[in-house]
Enzyme design. Structure first.
Site, PDB file in Angstrom:
ATOM      1  N   HIS A  64       0.819  -1.219   0.000  1.00 31.79           N
ATOM      2  CA  HIS A  64       0.000   0.000   0.000  1.00 31.79           C
ATOM      3  C   HIS A  64       0.854   1.272   0.000  1.00 31.79           C
ATOM      4  O   HIS A  64       0.323   2.373  -0.147  1.00 31.79           O
ATOM      5  CB  HIS A  64      -1.015  -0.002   1.156  1.00 31.79           C
ATOM      6  CG  HIS A  64      -0.469   0.360   2.489  1.00 31.79           C
ATOM      7  ND1 HIS A  64      -0.173  -0.575   3.462  1.00 31.79           N
ATOM      8  CD2 HIS A  64      -0.194   1.561   3.044  1.00 31.79           C
ATOM      9  CE1 HIS A  64       0.259   0.041   4.543  1.00 31.79           C
ATOM     10  NE2 HIS A  64       0.258   1.346   4.320  1.00 31.79           N
ATOM     11  N   ASN A  78      18.065  11.302  11.638  1.00 33.33           N
ATOM     12  CA  ASN A  78      17.258  12.523  11.567  1.00 33.33           C
ATOM     13  C   ASN A  78      16.919  12.763  10.096  1.00 33.33           C
ATOM     14  O   ASN A  78      17.792  13.117   9.302  1.00 33.33           O
ATOM     15  CB  ASN A  78      18.038  13.702  12.148  1.00 33.33           C
ATOM     16  CG  ASN A  78      17.202  14.967  12.217  1.00 33.33           C
ATOM     17  OD1 ASN A  78      16.263  15.163  11.441  1.00 33.33           O
ATOM     18  ND2 ASN A  78      17.529  15.843  13.160  1.00 33.33           N
ATOM     19  N   VAL A  81      17.607  16.499   8.361  1.00 35.33           N
ATOM     20  CA  VAL A  81      18.923  17.098   8.096  1.00 35.33           C
ATOM     21  C   VAL A  81      19.890  16.029   7.595  1.00 35.33           C
ATOM     22  O   VAL A  81      19.707  14.834   7.845  1.00 35.33           O
ATOM     23  CB  VAL A  81      19.516  17.767   9.369  1.00 35.33           C
ATOM     24  CG1 VAL A  81      18.620  18.883   9.876  1.00 35.33           C
ATOM     25  CG2 VAL A  81      19.750  16.740  10.465  1.00 35.33           C
ATOM     26  N   ASP A 108      -0.113  -7.605   1.691  1.00 33.67           N
ATOM     27  CA  ASP A 108       0.394  -6.225   1.698  1.00 33.67           C
ATOM     28  C   ASP A 108       1.921  -6.239   1.786  1.00 33.67           C
ATOM     29  O   ASP A 108       2.511  -5.961   2.831  1.00 33.67           O
ATOM     30  CB  ASP A 108      -0.222  -5.462   2.875  1.00 33.67           C
ATOM     31  CG  ASP A 108       0.057  -3.969   2.820  1.00 33.67           C
ATOM     32  OD1 ASP A 108       0.467  -3.473   1.745  1.00 33.67           O
ATOM     33  OD2 ASP A 108      -0.134  -3.295   3.857  1.00 33.67           O
ATOM     34  N   SER A 201       4.174   2.875   8.056  1.00 32.59           N
ATOM     35  CA  SER A 201       3.790   1.828   7.103  1.00 32.59           C
ATOM     36  C   SER A 201       4.980   1.331   6.293  1.00 32.59           C
ATOM     37  O   SER A 201       5.824   2.114   5.870  1.00 32.59           O
ATOM     38  CB  SER A 201       2.748   2.351   6.122  1.00 32.59           C
ATOM     39  OG  SER A 201       1.466   2.246   6.647  1.00 32.59           O
TER      40      SER A 201
END
Length: 247
Positions: A64, A78, A81, A108, A201
């Site tokens: 999906h 991060n 950045v 899925d 997801s």
């Protein structure tokens, strides 16, 4: 009965049929590069989904999460950045399972072939496919950059982690009557408070060093009696190996 999937686009949520529980609620900031197999799938504008590096040229994610064009970002912590050591590689092929059902989210699962192999190091490495399916109560690590609150939106810059147990098939089916197929399993806490959700997801569920699950769907994130639902990777070993060999 209706489930909803929520994708985050620049802070806006678009509701689609089926509900994707793809964030980390109640977790903690992962130690830097603790999850070197975790990738961010980027659509050229923002982070869309997670994924897992299973070889130097293949990523496993949720069907999906499919888009015609994706960039795979590896070695991230991060995501806002550049910290050094990241690798940004465009997808060459994006292959959804041929029996993926967008209404039920059965099958899925999706494979992404990178245009060039990733350079493996301490910051970017692969996770092993499972040798067998995870047992009930197995402790697993879920990770992602998804929403960190159940109501509203609070998307972290830093990778989040959550340790949670595999739930029994009976409790999973009881939580979602008529919706759980043999290709799904539940993981988390029936009392609520900790879960994956919007933005996680496609990301990994790793138990004992093996990727056992892919963040797929659920109800309201971290809701009592509604644990997260994950794609059962152990059911797809032949498809994964054959797809990689043929492409």
């Amino acid at each position: 009965m209706k489930i909803s999937i929520f994708f985050a686009f620049l802070g806006a949520a678009v509701a689609l049929p089926v509900n994707d529980d793809d964030k980390i609620v109640g977790g903690y900031t992962c130690p830097k590069h603790l999850v070197p197999y975790q990738v961010s799938l980027h659509d050229g504008i923002s982070h869309q989904c997670g994924g897992s590096l299973i070889s130097d040229q293949w990523v496993l994610s949720a069907a999906h999460c499919y888009k015609r064009k994706l960039q795979v970002r590896l070695g991230e912590h991060n995501i806002h950045v550049l910290e050094g050591g990241e690798q940004f590689i465009d997808a060459e092929k994006i292959i959804r399972h041929p029996e993926y059902n967008k209404d039920t989210l059965d099958n899925d699962i999706m494979l992404i072939k990178l245009k060039s192999p990733a350079v493996l190091n301490s910051q970017v490495s692969t996770v092993s496919l499972p040798r067998s399916c995870a047992s009930t109560d197995a402790q697993c690590l879920v990770s992602g950059w998804g929403n960190t609150v159940s109501i509203g939106g609070k998307y972290p810059a830093l990778l989040q982690c959550l340790e949670a147990p595999v739930l029994s098939a009976s409790s999973c089916k009881k939580s979602y009557p008529g919706q759980i197929t043999s290709n799904m399993f539940c993981l988390g806490f029936l009392e609520g408070g900790k879960d994956s959700c919007d933005g996680d997801s496609g990301g990994p569920v790793v138990c004992n060093g093996e990727i056992q699950g892919i963040v797929s769907w659920g109800s309201v994130c971290a809701m009592r009696g509604k644990p997260g639902v994950y794609t059962k990777v152990c059911n797809y070993l032949s498809w994964i190996q054959e797809t990689m060999a043929n492409n």
